[in-house]
Design a protein around this motif. Sequence first.
Motif, PDB file in Angstrom:
ATOM      1  N   ALA A 143      -0.912 -84.019  54.931  1.00 33.85           N
ATOM      2  CA  ALA A 143       0.244 -84.546  54.192  1.00 33.85           C
ATOM      3  C   ALA A 143       1.501 -84.586  55.056  1.00 33.85           C
ATOM      4  N   LEU A 144       1.326 -84.675  56.354  1.00 27.42           N
ATOM      5  CA  LEU A 144       2.472 -84.597  57.260  1.00 27.42           C
ATOM      6  C   LEU A 144       3.342 -85.857  57.172  1.00 27.42           C
ATOM      7  N   ASP A 145       4.641 -85.644  56.977  1.00 27.79           N
ATOM      8  CA  ASP A 145       5.613 -86.743  56.988  1.00 27.79           C
ATOM      9  C   ASP A 145       6.129 -86.875  58.417  1.00 27.79           C
ATOM     10  N   ILE A 146       5.567 -87.833  59.171  1.00 28.22           N
ATOM     11  CA  ILE A 146       5.897 -87.960  60.586  1.00 28.22           C
ATOM     12  C   ILE A 146       7.356 -88.338  60.781  1.00 28.22           C
ATOM     13  N   MET A 147       7.929 -89.086  59.848  1.00 31.70           N
ATOM     14  CA  MET A 147       9.311 -89.517  60.001  1.00 31.70           C
ATOM     15  C   MET A 147      10.311 -88.361  59.848  1.00 31.70           C
ATOM     16  N   ASN A 148       9.887 -87.264  59.249  1.00 35.07           N
ATOM     17  CA  ASN A 148      10.753 -86.096  59.114  1.00 35.07           C
ATOM     18  C   ASN A 148      10.621 -85.263  60.385  1.00 35.07           C
ATOM     19  N   THR A 149      11.553 -85.471  61.323  1.00 34.89           N
ATOM     20  CA  THR A 149      11.443 -84.845  62.648  1.00 34.89           C
ATOM     21  C   THR A 149      11.407 -83.331  62.565  1.00 34.89           C
ATOM     22  N   GLN A 150      12.218 -82.746  61.688  1.00 35.65           N
ATOM     23  CA  GLN A 150      12.266 -81.289  61.589  1.00 35.65           C
ATOM     24  C   GLN A 150      10.923 -80.729  61.137  1.00 35.65           C
ATOM     25  N   LYS A 151      10.339 -81.323  60.103  1.00 36.38           N
ATOM     26  CA  LYS A 151       9.044 -80.848  59.614  1.00 36.38           C
ATOM     27  C   LYS A 151       7.957 -81.082  60.650  1.00 36.38           C
ATOM     28  N   LEU A 152       8.008 -82.229  61.320  1.00 38.95           N
ATOM     29  CA  LEU A 152       7.023 -82.532  62.364  1.00 38.95           C
ATOM     30  C   LEU A 152       7.115 -81.513  63.495  1.00 38.95           C
ATOM     31  N   THR A 153       8.336 -81.201  63.924  1.00 35.19           N
ATOM     32  CA  THR A 153       8.532 -80.251  65.019  1.00 35.19           C
ATOM     33  C   THR A 153       8.064 -78.860  64.625  1.00 35.19           C
ATOM     34  N   ASP A 154       8.430 -78.415  63.429  1.00 34.05           N
ATOM     35  CA  ASP A 154       8.019 -77.080  62.980  1.00 34.05           C
ATOM     36  C   ASP A 154       6.508 -76.975  62.888  1.00 34.05           C
ATOM     37  N   TRP A 155       5.861 -78.027  62.341  1.00 38.08           N
ATOM     38  CA  TRP A 155       4.403 -77.989  62.225  1.00 38.08           C
ATOM     39  C   TRP A 155       3.746 -77.986  63.603  1.00 38.08           C
ATOM     40  N   ALA A 156       4.207 -78.863  64.483  1.00 35.69           N
ATOM     41  CA  ALA A 156       3.610 -78.942  65.820  1.00 35.69           C
ATOM     42  C   ALA A 156       3.802 -77.631  66.580  1.00 35.69           C
ATOM     43  N   GLN A 157       4.981 -77.026  66.446  1.00 36.24           N
ATOM     44  CA  GLN A 157       5.220 -75.771  67.144  1.00 36.24           C
ATOM     45  C   GLN A 157       4.330 -74.664  66.612  1.00 36.24           C
ATOM     46  N   ARG A 158       4.191 -74.592  65.303  1.00 32.03           N
ATOM     47  CA  ARG A 158       3.320 -73.564  64.711  1.00 32.03           C
ATOM     48  C   ARG A 158       1.883 -73.740  65.181  1.00 32.03           C
ATOM     49  N   ALA A 159       1.423 -75.000  65.222  1.00 25.84           N
ATOM     50  CA  ALA A 159       0.026 -75.264  65.575  1.00 25.84           C
ATOM     51  C   ALA A 159      -0.213 -75.174  67.068  1.00 25.84           C
ATOM     52  N   CYS A 160       0.778 -75.612  67.859  1.00 32.51           N
ATOM     53  CA  CYS A 160       0.611 -75.704  69.307  1.00 32.51           C
ATOM     54  C   CYS A 160       0.955 -74.398  70.013  1.00 32.51           C
ATOM     55  N   VAL A 161       2.002 -73.728  69.522  1.00 28.52           N
ATOM     56  CA  VAL A 161       2.473 -72.496  70.163  1.00 28.52           C
ATOM     57  C   VAL A 161       2.314 -71.350  69.181  1.00 28.52           C
ATOM     58  N   PRO A 162       1.448 -70.387  69.453  1.00 23.95           N
ATOM     59  CA  PRO A 162       1.290 -69.270  68.516  1.00 23.95           C
ATOM     60  C   PRO A 162       2.589 -68.482  68.398  1.00 23.95           C
ATOM     61  N   LEU A 163       2.963 -68.138  67.176  1.00 20.43           N
ATOM     62  CA  LEU A 163       4.170 -67.335  66.977  1.00 20.43           C
ATOM     63  C   LEU A 163       4.012 -65.957  67.602  1.00 20.43           C
ATOM     64  N   VAL A 164       2.799 -65.425  67.509  1.00 20.21           N
ATOM     65  CA  VAL A 164       2.522 -64.100  68.065  1.00 20.21           C
ATOM     66  C   VAL A 164       1.625 -64.261  69.283  1.00 20.21           C
ATOM     67  N   ARG A 165       2.103 -63.785  70.419  1.00 16.38           N
ATOM     68  CA  ARG A 165       1.336 -63.875  71.661  1.00 16.38           C
ATOM     69  C   ARG A 165       1.007 -62.477  72.174  1.00 16.38           C
ATOM     70  N   GLU A 166      -0.028 -62.393  72.961  1.00 19.40           N
ATOM     71  CA  GLU A 166      -0.378 -61.111  73.579  1.00 19.40           C
ATOM     72  C   GLU A 166       0.338 -60.994  74.923  1.00 19.40           C
ATOM     73  N   ILE A 167       0.962 -59.866  75.152  1.00 20.19           N
ATOM     74  CA  ILE A 167       1.586 -59.618  76.448  1.00 20.19           C
ATOM     75  C   ILE A 167       0.627 -58.822  77.318  1.00 20.19           C
ATOM     76  N   THR A 168       0.478 -59.278  78.551  1.00 18.51           N
ATOM     77  CA  THR A 168      -0.351 -58.597  79.542  1.00 18.51           C
ATOM     78  C   THR A 168       0.460 -58.473  80.822  1.00 18.51           C
ATOM     79  N   PHE A 169      -0.091 -57.787  81.802  1.00 19.18           N
ATOM     80  CA  PHE A 169       0.631 -57.663  83.060  1.00 19.18           C
ATOM     81  C   PHE A 169       0.680 -59.002  83.803  1.00 19.18           C
ATOM     82  N   SER A 170      -0.214 -59.926  83.468  1.00 20.84           N
ATOM     83  CA  SER A 170      -0.222 -61.211  84.166  1.00 20.84           C
ATOM     84  C   SER A 170       0.795 -62.196  83.586  1.00 20.84           C
ATOM     85  N   ASN A 171       1.157 -62.049  82.311  1.00 22.33           N
ATOM     86  CA  ASN A 171       2.111 -63.007  81.735  1.00 22.33           C
ATOM     87  C   ASN A 171       3.455 -62.374  81.377  1.00 22.33           C
TER      88      ASN A 171
END
Length: 405
Positions: free
Chosen positions: A223-251
Amino acid sequence: MNLSNMIKYVKVKQIFAFLLLLIFCHGASSGAVQFTSENFDKTIASTELVFVNFYADWCHFSNMLSPVWDKAADLVTEKLGSDRVVLGKVDCDQQDSIASRFHISKYPTLKLLRNGHPAKREYRGQRSAEAFLTFLEEELRDPVKVINSTDDIKQEKKGQVIGYFDSRESTNYRSFEKMAAALKDECHVLAGFGDQFRHMRPAGEDAVMVRKAGSTEDITHPALDIMNTQKLTDWAQRACVPLVREITFSNAEELTEERLPFMILFHKPDDTETPQRYAKVVEQQLFSEKEGINFLTADGLQFAHPLHHLGKSKDDLPLIAIDSFRHMYVFPDIKDMETPGKLKQFIDDLHSGKLHREFHYGPQTPAPAVPGTHPTTPPPTSPPESVFKKLGPSQNRYSLLKDEL
């Protein structure tokens, strides 16, 4: 004076006035836009890139940067125009609400905003008008890679946002471009156009999907409204970039470069349930805090040193702590992790300085005095110093302001 001479006299005056106007305009320097609460939000909402100098008049380095910043503003306007890029400045003493909103704690701080969204990394390059221009020219580079077939989509270490459109002129694609600019540092963004991608556009409608890092599976939003840039950006960021990441000595070095405080869940390596619950709480309750803090998990055995620094051991796992890059603070009781508002208040107390004050001087509201005795002030304490800032990039790798001006 006859009529002919009068006409000549008037023409000479007009030409002289015009020449003076040209000289004045050519020599005038508009400099950077002075932002206040009246014009700031309107500008960042209507401009693709806004590069902001957060400064204080009493700061020596702010004063040294000021003429360079104004010169850069004029150079950028000359070379790039003012339709897509604005250089501005915020007097943090006069506009404390704007400074607090972006968690400004040192001066000058240079931040780039893309379509209203702050980039996670501060500008840490050379402080010269030419360097600022080069930086912005690169930021204006098209963040969308055009593909000719689905075979062009490769598995990537970063998440990918993929759009399929009837044409470049569509309103949906203009919204997609703004989203791509906002996420250019976090995701690979690709787009395909025309009939060769008709099979990817159900019922002939434009479509956007995401592939998570290392995956070949597409995730669509029904049901994504592509014309709504804010909603599109928030959805893409949630799906593309995990909110919670694991920290290791390499990253760890890469994560510390984002210069956001860490909220870290330390857990035992065989405990998979607590990280899942933590991620769910962050997604449901703390998404609005993503611009001001990094949500992380850490193997408590690998990172035994920070635990020791906090006076904790593996027997105290799991636990949550904030590392502000100055000090470390422990969330009082992990059993309250899922209680609505508890972790949000912990973050608010960090940004307001309450955590720091109370570590030093005890609770802000003193306990009632015992009758017949005098109230006592709790002895000052010292919160543990940051450990994770020591894992950050070496400052010798960057040109610092004090070394350049």
